[in-house]
Design a protein around this motif. Structure first.
Motif, mmCIF file in Angstrom:
data_model
loop_
_atom_site.group_PDB
_atom_site.id
_atom_site.type_symbol
_atom_site.label_atom_id
_atom_site.label_comp_id
_atom_site.label_asym_id
_atom_site.label_seq_id
_atom_site.Cartn_x
_atom_site.Cartn_y
_atom_site.Cartn_z
ATOM 1 N N ARG A 160 -4.478 10.502 3.913
ATOM 2 C CA ARG A 160 -5.120 11.671 3.305
ATOM 3 C C ARG A 160 -5.639 11.328 1.920
ATOM 4 N NH1 ARG A 160 -2.988 16.518 5.387
ATOM 5 N NH2 ARG A 160 -4.298 17.625 3.873
ATOM 6 N N VAL A 161 -4.832 10.601 1.154
ATOM 7 C CA VAL A 161 -5.208 10.289 -0.221
ATOM 8 C C VAL A 161 -6.373 9.304 -0.264
ATOM 9 C CG1 VAL A 161 -4.424 9.148 -2.343
ATOM 10 C CG2 VAL A 161 -2.944 10.793 -1.182
ATOM 11 N N GLN A 162 -6.311 8.281 0.585
ATOM 12 C CA GLN A 162 -7.268 7.190 0.479
ATOM 13 C C GLN A 162 -8.477 7.333 1.383
ATOM 14 O OE1 GLN A 162 -4.850 3.784 1.322
ATOM 15 N NE2 GLN A 162 -3.957 3.738 -0.717
ATOM 16 N N GLY A 163 -8.338 8.075 2.471
ATOM 17 C CA GLY A 163 -9.453 8.101 3.390
ATOM 18 C C GLY A 163 -9.704 9.427 4.033
ATOM 19 N N GLY A 164 -8.650 10.061 4.548
ATOM 20 C CA GLY A 164 -8.846 11.232 5.374
ATOM 21 C C GLY A 164 -9.532 12.383 4.678
ATOM 22 N N SER A 165 -9.294 12.547 3.377
ATOM 23 C CA SER A 165 -9.913 13.653 2.674
ATOM 24 C C SER A 165 -10.976 13.173 1.708
ATOM 25 C CB SER A 165 -8.841 14.464 1.922
ATOM 26 O OG SER A 165 -8.089 13.632 1.096
ATOM 27 N N ALA A 166 -11.329 11.899 1.773
ATOM 28 C CA ALA A 166 -12.354 11.375 0.880
ATOM 29 C C ALA A 166 -13.723 11.538 1.513
ATOM 30 C CB ALA A 166 -12.083 9.897 0.602
ATOM 31 N N ASP A 167 -14.765 11.669 0.685
ATOM 32 C CA ASP A 167 -16.101 11.724 1.232
ATOM 33 C C ASP A 167 -16.576 10.320 1.562
ATOM 34 O OD1 ASP A 167 -16.949 10.526 -1.143
ATOM 35 O OD2 ASP A 167 -17.480 12.440 -2.069
ATOM 36 N N THR A 168 -17.760 10.220 2.136
ATOM 37 C CA THR A 168 -18.277 8.930 2.593
ATOM 38 C C THR A 168 -18.410 7.949 1.441
ATOM 39 O OG1 THR A 168 -19.461 10.040 4.369
ATOM 40 C CG2 THR A 168 -20.178 7.821 3.818
ATOM 41 N N ALA A 169 -18.858 8.434 0.287
ATOM 42 C CA ALA A 169 -19.018 7.548 -0.869
ATOM 43 C C ALA A 169 -17.680 6.969 -1.307
ATOM 44 C CB ALA A 169 -19.672 8.306 -2.022
ATOM 45 N N ASP A 170 -16.619 7.805 -1.292
ATOM 46 C CA ASP A 170 -15.291 7.320 -1.673
ATOM 47 C C ASP A 170 -14.792 6.272 -0.680
ATOM 48 O OD1 ASP A 170 -15.136 8.904 -3.912
ATOM 49 O OD2 ASP A 170 -14.137 10.561 -2.878
ATOM 50 N N THR A 171 -15.052 6.503 0.595
ATOM 51 C CA THR A 171 -14.628 5.545 1.611
ATOM 52 C C THR A 171 -15.333 4.210 1.432
ATOM 53 O OG1 THR A 171 -14.186 7.341 3.166
ATOM 54 C CG2 THR A 171 -14.453 5.139 4.094
ATOM 55 N N ARG A 172 -16.632 4.268 1.172
ATOM 56 C CA ARG A 172 -17.374 3.026 0.951
ATOM 57 C C ARG A 172 -16.879 2.304 -0.287
ATOM 58 N NH1 ARG A 172 -22.190 5.980 2.575
ATOM 59 N NH2 ARG A 172 -22.663 6.337 0.366
ATOM 60 N N ARG A 173 -16.529 3.054 -1.331
ATOM 61 C CA ARG A 173 -16.023 2.427 -2.547
ATOM 62 C C ARG A 173 -14.696 1.730 -2.265
ATOM 63 N NH1 ARG A 173 -16.281 6.484 -5.700
ATOM 64 N NH2 ARG A 173 -14.121 7.211 -5.570
ATOM 65 N N ARG A 174 -13.827 2.385 -1.519
ATOM 66 C CA ARG A 174 -12.552 1.765 -1.160
ATOM 67 C C ARG A 174 -12.783 0.488 -0.348
ATOM 68 N NH1 ARG A 174 -7.252 2.173 -0.067
ATOM 69 N NH2 ARG A 174 -6.629 1.158 1.850
ATOM 70 N N ASP A 175 -13.717 0.559 0.609
ATOM 71 C CA ASP A 175 -14.019 -0.629 1.413
ATOM 72 C C ASP A 175 -14.488 -1.772 0.527
ATOM 73 O OD1 ASP A 175 -13.388 0.861 3.614
ATOM 74 O OD2 ASP A 175 -15.452 1.156 4.275
ATOM 75 N N ARG A 176 -15.344 -1.468 -0.433
ATOM 76 C CA ARG A 176 -15.857 -2.513 -1.328
ATOM 77 C C ARG A 176 -14.736 -3.133 -2.152
ATOM 78 N NH1 ARG A 176 -20.276 1.114 -2.016
ATOM 79 N NH2 ARG A 176 -19.358 1.907 -3.949
ATOM 80 N N VAL A 177 -13.792 -2.313 -2.608
ATOM 81 C CA VAL A 177 -12.678 -2.846 -3.407
ATOM 82 C C VAL A 177 -11.845 -3.817 -2.578
ATOM 83 C CG1 VAL A 177 -10.521 -2.244 -4.571
ATOM 84 C CG2 VAL A 177 -12.571 -0.877 -4.980
ATOM 85 N N VAL A 178 -11.498 -3.438 -1.345
ATOM 86 C CA VAL A 178 -10.682 -4.304 -0.492
ATOM 87 C C VAL A 178 -11.440 -5.583 -0.146
ATOM 88 C CG1 VAL A 178 -9.515 -4.504 1.737
ATOM 89 C CG2 VAL A 178 -9.343 -2.377 0.423
ATOM 90 N N GLU A 179 -12.721 -5.447 0.202
ATOM 91 C CA GLU A 179 -13.518 -6.627 0.549
ATOM 92 C C GLU A 179 -13.664 -7.566 -0.639
ATOM 93 O OE1 GLU A 179 -17.030 -4.770 1.931
ATOM 94 O OE2 GLU A 179 -16.155 -4.158 3.860
ATOM 95 N N ALA A 180 -13.863 -6.999 -1.835
ATOM 96 C CA ALA A 180 -13.979 -7.831 -3.031
ATOM 97 C C ALA A 180 -12.658 -8.525 -3.339
ATOM 98 C CB ALA A 180 -14.418 -6.972 -4.222
ATOM 99 N N PHE A 181 -11.539 -7.818 -3.124
ATOM 100 C CA PHE A 181 -10.227 -8.419 -3.351
ATOM 101 C C PHE A 181 -10.007 -9.599 -2.408
ATOM 102 C CE2 PHE A 181 -5.725 -8.813 -2.313
ATOM 103 C CZ PHE A 181 -5.151 -8.887 -3.569
ATOM 104 N N LEU A 182 -10.341 -9.421 -1.142
ATOM 105 C CA LEU A 182 -10.149 -10.490 -0.173
ATOM 106 C C LEU A 182 -11.017 -11.694 -0.516
ATOM 107 C CD1 LEU A 182 -8.939 -11.590 2.434
ATOM 108 C CD2 LEU A 182 -10.724 -10.375 3.712
ATOM 109 N N ALA A 183 -12.281 -11.454 -0.878
ATOM 110 C CA ALA A 183 -13.173 -12.563 -1.224
ATOM 111 C C ALA A 183 -12.688 -13.304 -2.461
ATOM 112 C CB ALA A 183 -14.595 -12.041 -1.440
#
Length: 300
Positions: A160-183
């Motif tokens: 709910r905190v990280q994805g379920g209640s976030a809008d599309t922009a928030d979800t994309r931002r979270r995805d970018r953070v995880v992808e950048a961390f992995l890279a």
């Protein structure tokens, strides 16, 4: 100094922490203060001579008080009104707009709003584990659930905190953070890792992850510890370490996994606030992984 005075002095050493926990539990400084006061009353009436960790004991008592308050609030359908505008627990109310801006930046009004949508036990599990690093075994005793059930409570809250209640922009931002961390981890870009991590980030690893990391240490990678704190320590642990890992979806939100042959052997989940990672959980226990919904990417 009397016993009561000594007890009061020791309690005051933990007051700021208790208020911080209470605020995140309840979303209201007034209610947090009430919870702290009730915790003091329970302490003053208890025999704590055999308590080895007073801070842990107080946090547990405060959490149970907060849980009762959240359940009573839910039954009355009440919503706290002061959360977004009041200063952080431990600060006085006359610190002005600058303090309020710091509160919004460090906690986030959006996070407080989402926390208010959680069931009391979910909120408690998320706050105690994800924000304050309490082990699930200890959280389980507070909510009167098994550790496995408590982990699921936190997992639902995290979605709910990280994805379920976030809008599309928030979800994309979270995805970018995880992808950048992995890279950055794969390529050993230490400074980039520091930029992605909150200064007070906590890394928690289960017993299997700690044990299996010993083999990696033989090849130059730092071993995991059950718990590590601070961006420097966490960045050093992950820098150059993630070769072979991939981005996955864990319980509905973006995470990272080692999945040789398409079978997850280690899963990393992230708690992200804004653009910073505030917590990383490393899970390698097969039974725990089996309870997670891990969806591998197309490159698995």
């Amino acid at each position: 100094m009397t016993n009561t005075e000594d007890l009061a002095r020791r309690f005051e050493e933990h007051r700021d922490h208790l208020r911080a926990v209470g605020f995140r539990m309840l979303g209201s400084t007034a209610e947090a203060d009430d919870a702290v006061q009730e915790t003091w009353l329970r302490l003053s009436r208890s025999d704590t001579d055999d308590v080895a960790n007073l801070g842990g004991w107080l946090t547990t008592v405060l959490s149970r008080v907060c849980l009762d308050m959240l359940r009573a609030r839910s039954a009355r359908h009440e919503v706290p009104l002061d959360a977004p505008a009041l200063p952080e627990p431990g600060e006085t109310s006359d610190t002005g707009p600058e303090s309020e801006a710091l509160l919004a930046d460090s906690i986030g009004v959006a996070l407080l709003v989402v926390l208010d949508t959680l069931a009391p036990a979910e909120r408690l599990a998320f706050v105690l584990h994800d924000l304050f690093g309490m082990p699930f075994d200890d959280v389980a005793r507070v909510v009167d659930r098994s550790p496995a059930a408590t982990r699921q409570l936190a997992s639902r809250a995290r979605r709910r905190v990280q994805g379920g209640s976030a809008d599309t922009a928030d979800t994309r931002r979270r995805d970018r953070v995880v992808e950048a961390f992995l890279a950055a981890s794969r390529e050993g870009r230490f400074e980039d890792l520091l930029d992605l991590l909150d200064p007070d980030v906590v890394l928690r690893a289960d017993a299997v992850a700690v044990t299996t990391s010993g083999a990696a240490a033989a090849h130059g990678a730092p071993p995991l510890a059950p718990e590590m704190h601070g961006a420097l320590a966490v960045a050093a642990t992950f820098s150059g370490r993630a070769k072979g890992a991939q981005v996955v979806v864990v319980d509905g939100v973006t995470g990272v996994a080692y999945a040789p042959g398409g079978r997850p052997r280690a899963v990393y989940t992230f708690t992200i606030v804004g653009d910073r990672i505030v917590a990383v959980d490393a899970v390698a226990d097969p039974g725990t992984i089996a309870d997670l919904d891990v969806v591998l990417g197309s490159g698995a």
